[in-house]
Design a protein around this motif. Structure first.
Motif, PDB file in Angstrom:
ATOM      1  N   CYS A  30       0.833  -1.217   0.000  1.00 12.25           N
ATOM      2  CA  CYS A  30       0.000   0.000   0.000  1.00 12.25           C
ATOM      3  C   CYS A  30       0.860   1.255   0.000  1.00 12.25           C
ATOM      4  CB  CYS A  30      -0.953   0.004   1.190  1.00 12.25           C
ATOM      5  SG  CYS A  30      -2.397  -1.059   0.961  1.00 12.25           S
ATOM      6  N   GLN A  33       2.208   1.670  -3.525  1.00 16.95           N
ATOM      7  CA  GLN A  33       1.180   2.058  -4.480  1.00 16.95           C
ATOM      8  C   GLN A  33       0.785   3.523  -4.323  1.00 16.95           C
ATOM      9  OE1 GLN A  33      -2.678   0.218  -4.117  1.00 16.95           O
ATOM     10  NE2 GLN A  33      -3.336   0.982  -6.084  1.00 16.95           N
ATOM     11  N   GLU A  38      -2.350   3.929   2.954  1.00 16.92           N
ATOM     12  CA  GLU A  38      -3.642   3.990   2.298  1.00 16.92           C
ATOM     13  C   GLU A  38      -4.761   3.858   3.311  1.00 16.92           C
ATOM     14  OE1 GLU A  38      -6.982   2.130  -0.143  1.00 16.92           O
ATOM     15  OE2 GLU A  38      -5.773   1.042   1.284  1.00 16.92           O
ATOM     16  N   SER A  59      -1.777  -7.659  -7.604  1.00 10.66           N
ATOM     17  CA  SER A  59      -0.617  -7.581  -6.716  1.00 10.66           C
ATOM     18  C   SER A  59      -0.322  -8.889  -5.987  1.00 10.66           C
ATOM     19  CB  SER A  59      -0.779  -6.439  -5.717  1.00 10.66           C
ATOM     20  OG  SER A  59      -1.936  -6.609  -4.933  1.00 10.66           O
ATOM     21  N   ARG A  65      -5.406  -4.349  -7.349  1.00 10.12           N
ATOM     22  CA  ARG A  65      -5.488  -2.943  -6.962  1.00 10.12           C
ATOM     23  C   ARG A  65      -5.932  -2.133  -8.168  1.00 10.12           C
ATOM     24  NH1 ARG A  65      -2.313  -2.061  -2.271  1.00 10.12           N
ATOM     25  NH2 ARG A  65      -1.590  -4.048  -1.449  1.00 10.12           N
ATOM     26  N   THR A  74      -4.961   6.132  -6.996  1.00  8.65           N
ATOM     27  CA  THR A  74      -5.407   4.932  -6.300  1.00  8.65           C
ATOM     28  C   THR A  74      -6.899   5.028  -6.049  1.00  8.65           C
ATOM     29  OG1 THR A  74      -3.272   4.681  -5.202  1.00  8.65           O
ATOM     30  CG2 THR A  74      -5.171   3.627  -4.143  1.00  8.65           C
ATOM     31  N   TRP A  77      -9.094  -1.404  -3.654  1.00  6.74           N
ATOM     32  CA  TRP A  77      -8.335  -2.566  -3.218  1.00  6.74           C
ATOM     33  C   TRP A  77      -9.329  -3.713  -3.229  1.00  6.74           C
ATOM     34  CZ3 TRP A  77      -8.310  -6.208   0.728  1.00  6.74           C
ATOM     35  CH2 TRP A  77      -7.107  -6.890   0.935  1.00  6.74           C
TER      36      TRP A  77
END
Length: 123
Positions: A30, A33, A38, A59, A65, A74, A77
């Motif tokens: 996280c 990313q 996150e 991932s 993701r 982003t 998830w």
């Protein structure tokens, strides 16, 4: 109803219903990313409606993701074998009405920040 979008607006989405209390994830994946950690809320997949094209990165065997392929924001998830999806709270355009409930994977957090908010910490 909550509305969200990526930075450039190529992907927009809505989440029907109330948001549960989100978690702040400090795992290495996280952090890499997002560039920090996150924060997401887990909602039923059926509650999310997306307009535009989400780019998915697998991932792990169990998780992908979602992000905007244009601006890289982003967005999601997704534990692919579950009926819920994590929605990145930073992508929401509307007030959320929620507060972070806990920090997870704190053993992998970056060394450049401290967690001093008194919230529960796991991992």
């Amino acid at each position: 109803m909550h509305q969200g979008s990526c930075l450039c607006g190529a992907v927009t989405f809505t989440v029907a219903g109330d948001l549960p209390a989100p978690m702040a994830c400090h795992c290495t994946a996280c952090r890499k990313q997002t560039g920090h950690f996150e924060v997401s809320a887990d909602v039923p997949k059926a509650a999310v409606t997306v307009t535009g094209e989400v780019t998915w990165y697998q991932s792990s065997e169990k998780v992908r993701r979602g992000f905007c392929g244009t601006c890289g924001a982003t967005l999601f998830w997704d534990p692919v074998f579950r009926d819920w999806i994590g929605v990145a709270l930073g992508a929401l355009d509307t007030p959320t009405g929620v507060q972070v409930a806990k920090h997870i994977f704190v053993g992998e957090k970056g060394d450049y920040y401290a967690l001093e908010d008194g919230l529960p910490q796991e991992g």
